[in-house]
Design an enzyme around this catalytic site. Structure first.
Site, PDB file in Angstrom:
ATOM      1  N   CYS A   2     115.137 109.433 -51.125  1.00  0.00           N
ATOM      2  CA  CYS A   2     113.515 109.225 -50.903  1.00  0.00           C
ATOM      3  C   CYS A   2     112.611 110.165 -51.440  1.00  0.00           C
ATOM      4  O   CYS A   2     112.697 111.273 -52.149  1.00  0.00           O
ATOM      5  CB  CYS A   2     114.106 110.237 -49.110  1.00  0.00           C
ATOM      6  N   ARG A  27     111.956 107.623 -55.901  1.00  0.00           N
ATOM      7  CA  ARG A  27     112.580 107.464 -54.805  1.00  0.00           C
ATOM      8  C   ARG A  27     113.424 106.786 -53.795  1.00  0.00           C
ATOM      9  O   ARG A  27     114.729 107.185 -54.292  1.00  0.00           O
ATOM     10  CB  ARG A  27     112.167 109.091 -54.533  1.00  0.00           C
ATOM     11  N   TRP A  76     114.836 105.875 -48.810  1.00  0.00           N
ATOM     12  CA  TRP A  76     115.953 105.178 -49.827  1.00  0.00           C
ATOM     13  C   TRP A  76     117.226 105.502 -48.586  1.00  0.00           C
ATOM     14  O   TRP A  76     117.746 106.572 -47.812  1.00  0.00           O
ATOM     15  CB  TRP A  76     116.703 105.857 -50.958  1.00  0.00           C
ATOM     16  N   ASN A 100     113.988 114.200 -47.006  1.00  0.00           N
ATOM     17  CA  ASN A 100     114.332 113.691 -47.823  1.00  0.00           C
ATOM     18  C   ASN A 100     116.114 114.894 -48.185  1.00  0.00           C
ATOM     19  O   ASN A 100     116.184 115.620 -47.755  1.00  0.00           O
ATOM     20  CB  ASN A 100     114.003 114.016 -49.174  1.00  0.00           C
ATOM     21  N   GLY A 101     117.565 113.403 -47.855  1.00  0.00           N
ATOM     22  CA  GLY A 101     118.519 115.020 -48.570  1.00  0.00           C
ATOM     23  C   GLY A 101     119.411 114.255 -47.508  1.00  0.00           C
ATOM     24  O   GLY A 101     119.256 113.209 -46.421  1.00  0.00           O
ATOM     25  N   GLU A 484     127.194 100.937 -71.047  1.00  0.00           N
ATOM     26  CA  GLU A 484     124.878 100.918 -71.171  1.00  0.00           C
ATOM     27  C   GLU A 484     124.764  99.098 -70.789  1.00  0.00           C
ATOM     28  O   GLU A 484     123.814  99.046 -69.992  1.00  0.00           O
ATOM     29  CB  GLU A 484     124.832 102.042 -71.700  1.00  0.00           C
ATOM     30  N   LYS A 488     122.972  97.718 -67.388  1.00  0.00           N
ATOM     31  CA  LYS A 488     121.316  97.817 -67.307  1.00  0.00           C
ATOM     32  C   LYS A 488     121.178  96.124 -66.955  1.00  0.00           C
ATOM     33  O   LYS A 488     120.389  95.805 -66.314  1.00  0.00           O
ATOM     34  CB  LYS A 488     121.052  97.941 -68.539  1.00  0.00           C
ATOM     35  N   GLU A 491     122.352  96.089 -62.980  1.00  0.00           N
ATOM     36  CA  GLU A 491     121.366  96.841 -61.751  1.00  0.00           C
ATOM     37  C   GLU A 491     119.762  95.963 -61.888  1.00  0.00           C
ATOM     38  O   GLU A 491     119.284  95.868 -61.348  1.00  0.00           O
ATOM     39  CB  GLU A 491     120.962  98.227 -62.016  1.00  0.00           C
ATOM     40  N   HIS A 507     144.912  93.026 -73.448  1.00  0.00           N
ATOM     41  CA  HIS A 507     145.546  93.462 -72.703  1.00  0.00           C
ATOM     42  C   HIS A 507     145.423  92.995 -70.993  1.00  0.00           C
ATOM     43  O   HIS A 507     145.715  93.518 -70.265  1.00  0.00           O
ATOM     44  CB  HIS A 507     145.683  94.776 -72.117  1.00  0.00           C
ATOM     45  N   LYS A 606     115.091 105.521 -58.121  1.00  0.00           N
ATOM     46  CA  LYS A 606     115.417 106.503 -59.345  1.00  0.00           C
ATOM     47  C   LYS A 606     116.253 107.710 -59.020  1.00  0.00           C
ATOM     48  O   LYS A 606     117.086 107.838 -60.392  1.00  0.00           O
ATOM     49  CB  LYS A 606     114.496 106.759 -59.177  1.00  0.00           C
TER      50      LYS A 606
END
Ligand code: F6R
Length: 611
Positions: A2, A27, A76, A100-101, A484, A488, A491, A507, A606
């Protein structure tokens, strides 16, 4: 997560709030909203939209929203689905609140507020703050004192901004665990989750500390600690370039940031630009003592930053000969571990505001580990202020939700750390030091050459767009690069992707391989290449289609079902920095083919400032 913006100024602040939100959309972008006070007596206007800031802007234009005092929010979602009723600001009586939080005790507060007659119109934790302040206002008429009193009842993390319909002269803000700074403008005062939102009006910023509560008015600002003691915080001239957060000629921030990597790396390595030897001072004034006395290393990070830590473990153990463990911050903070006070705790974070990483650092410090280092891209961030040592990567602002240039610059910083540790431990002779520095200085040019592979990678992307699943394989320090690459791809293209150390395939995961399963292999020409080739044969024998990123001098031959793309150079220990770049480009182009929202993938944000 947020983003919040607040403004009290001698002009219409609606355009400032909207532009600030646009900068903070990274955010969170589940909904956006604002409230402004106008006129005398002031009337409160609230606008909310489930869409992006652009839709909120259209709403504001349609009703000619204006006012000299206002607060705004981009969300968010944590508590309550993305919807207009859950969008901020939340109101109670004549109060408006953005947050925010996470308010952890919101359920208990909600019950007690309902019991005294408050009616809730959203599912958010934030609405309790609005009603709580409104309730306290009945006995404490001063808004600043009321908010301070309400903070005492809140548990959790917050950055808050509160304003009141019958007093357009001020906004009260508070910070505990979520970032918040104040901006000192020519014609008023401002607050925001980060500096990029306020560069449009000022460069003069005041960073609030956890526990601070502040009042901003057109003429000034006043900050107090939790107990009411006034406090003065330094005014910092922001060095952030306004251009750095503009898209320029690129189609997406992710594309821009992938292509900025040569510059980002050159800037990050600038301090060793002409050096013939490495100094521990790169990591801070006390670095020689802090690093030199470390018996082992513990790396704490999340997501992509955790992957950087995983690569670094290979370097630190092999080159510096120091034992290193790498932990996901959210796991470390909640498990019983065996602390050693002489451990160097390295936290890695692009934003420096990731709640789990900050909490893991606090946990480590609480266990007696005081040798701490932050590798971070934001110099003013909370993380940087909490460690004994710091190295600021100079990637510049990273706006795309998928981290790219932050990762490669983190790797450059971690390689420098490896060399410094090796030197302090007597494992780096002068000739090798010179060679290593030379190799590091060449990295930006080497990455530039890898970027030239974009047309071939774009062609490969077409072959992935209709796939449901993908496997990524790597060995040794390229296994984290495979991780990584998989992160990518999932997402931003929403294709399910898993990464395995190639030797692990037989395995279990080999059972997944058939002609529908593309397998991407990170295959540099290193000591494990022959072993990796055997693993790739196992895939081919089951009909899996292979996409291999090899080095210029690898003997990897194209044949039916085996596609090979060669990187221009073979780059030894640093090849992880090069091999991640084609994986970033591949994800980007697959996402483009699929038409997803590259810079703002669904459900993500983000900066993860909640647990
Ligand atoms: C992935 C990504 C995230 C972040 C993670 C940690 O592309 O960006 O996985 O790496 O949320 O963020 P920072 O590095 O800001 O602590």
């Amino acid at each position: 997560m947020c983003g919040i913006v607040a403004a009290v100024a001698g002009r219409n602040v609606v355009p400032v709030l909207l532009e600030g939100l646009r900068k903070l959309e990274y955010r969170g972008y589940d909904s956006a909203g604002l409230a402004v006070l106008n006129g005398c007596p002031s009337a409160l206007l609230r606008l909310r939209s489930v869409g992006r800031v652009a839709e909120l802007t259209a709403q504001a234009d349609a009703c000619s929203a204006a006012g000299g005092t206002g607060i705004a929010h981009t969300r968010w979602a944590t508590h309550g689905v993305p919807s207009e009723r859950n969008a901020h600001p939340h109101l109670s009586g004549g109060l408006a609140v953005v947050h925010n939080g996470i308010i952890e005790n919101h359920e208990a507060l909600r019950e007690s507020l309902k019991a005294v007659g408050y009616v809730f119109t959203s599912d958010t934790d934030t609405e309790v703050v609005a009603h709580l302040v409104e309730l306290k206002l009945r006995t404490i008429p001063d808004l600043f004192e009321t908010v301070r009193a309400a903070l005492g009842d809140l548990q959790g993390a917050y950055a808050l901004a509160v304003m009141r319909e019958d007093d357009a002269s001020r906004i009260i803000v508070a910070r505990e665990g979520s970032p918040l700074l104040l901006g000192m403008g020519e014609d008023g005062h401002y607050a925001a989750s980060d500096a990029s939102a306020l560069l449009q009006v000022t460069r003069r910023m005041v960073y609030l500390e956890n526990g601070d509560c502040a009042e901003i008015t057109r003429a000034g600002l006043r900050i107090v600690r939790g107990d009411g003691t006034p406090v003065v915080r330094a005014v910092v001239e922001s060095q952030l370039s306004a251009d750095a957060v503009e898209l320029g000629t690129y189609a997406h921030y992710m594309q821009k940031e992938i292509f900025e990597q040569p510059d980002a790396l050159a800037n990050t390595l600038e301090m060793v630009g002409n050096a013939r030897s490495l100094q521990p001072g790169l990591f801070g004034a006390d670095a020689e003592a802090v690093l030199g006395g470390a018996r082992q290393i513990l790396i704490l990070a999340c997501g992509t930053s955790w992957h950087a830590g995983l690569v670094a473990r290979y370097w630190l153990e092999a080159i510096a000969g120091i034992s290193c463990s790498v932990e996901i911050a959210s796991e470390y903070r909640y498990r019983d571990s065996v602390p050693d006070a002489e451990t160097l705790v390295v936290t890695i974070s692009q934003s420096g505001e990731t709640a789990d990483t900050l909490a893991a650092l606090q946990h480590a410090k609480g266990l007696g580990m005081q040798r701490t280092l932050a590798i971070c891209n934001v110099p003013e961030s909370s993380l940087v202020r909490e460690t004994a040592l710091r190295f600021i990567t100079r990637a510049g602002p990273e706006i795309g939700v998928a981290s790219t240039k932050a990762f490669t610059t983190q790797l450059a910083a971690l390689y420098l750390l490896t060399l410094v540790m090796a030197k302090l431990r007597g494992r780096l002779d002068a000739a090798t030091e010179v060679q290593e520095l030379k190799a590091l200085r060449h990295v930006p040019a080497a990455v530039q050459k890898v970027l030239a592979l974009e047309p071939e990678i774009k062609a490969w992307a077409q072959l992935f767009s209709h796939k449901q699943h993908t496997l990524f394989l790597g060995r040794g320090r390229h296994y984290p690069i495979a991780l990584e690459g998989a992160l990518k791809l999932k997402e931003i293209s929403y294709i399910h992707a898993e990464a395995y150390p190639a030797g692990e395939l037989k395995h279990g995961p080999l059972a997944l391989v058939d002609k529908e399963m593309p397998v991407i292999a990170v295959a540099p020409n290193d000591a494990l290449l022959e072993k990796l080739k055997s693993n790739l044969q196992e895939v081919r024998a089951r009909g899996g289609e292979l996409f291999v990123f090899a080095d210029a001098d690898s003997e990897m031959v194209e044949s039916e079902g085996i596609h090979v793309l060669r990187l221009p150079e073979h780059y030894g220990a640093l090849s992880a920095l090069l091999h991640v770049v084609p994986l970033q480009l591949l994800s980007y182009h697959v996402a483009l083919v699929k038409g997803t929202d590259v810079d703002k993938p669904r459900n993500l944000a983000k900066s993860v400032t909640v647990e």
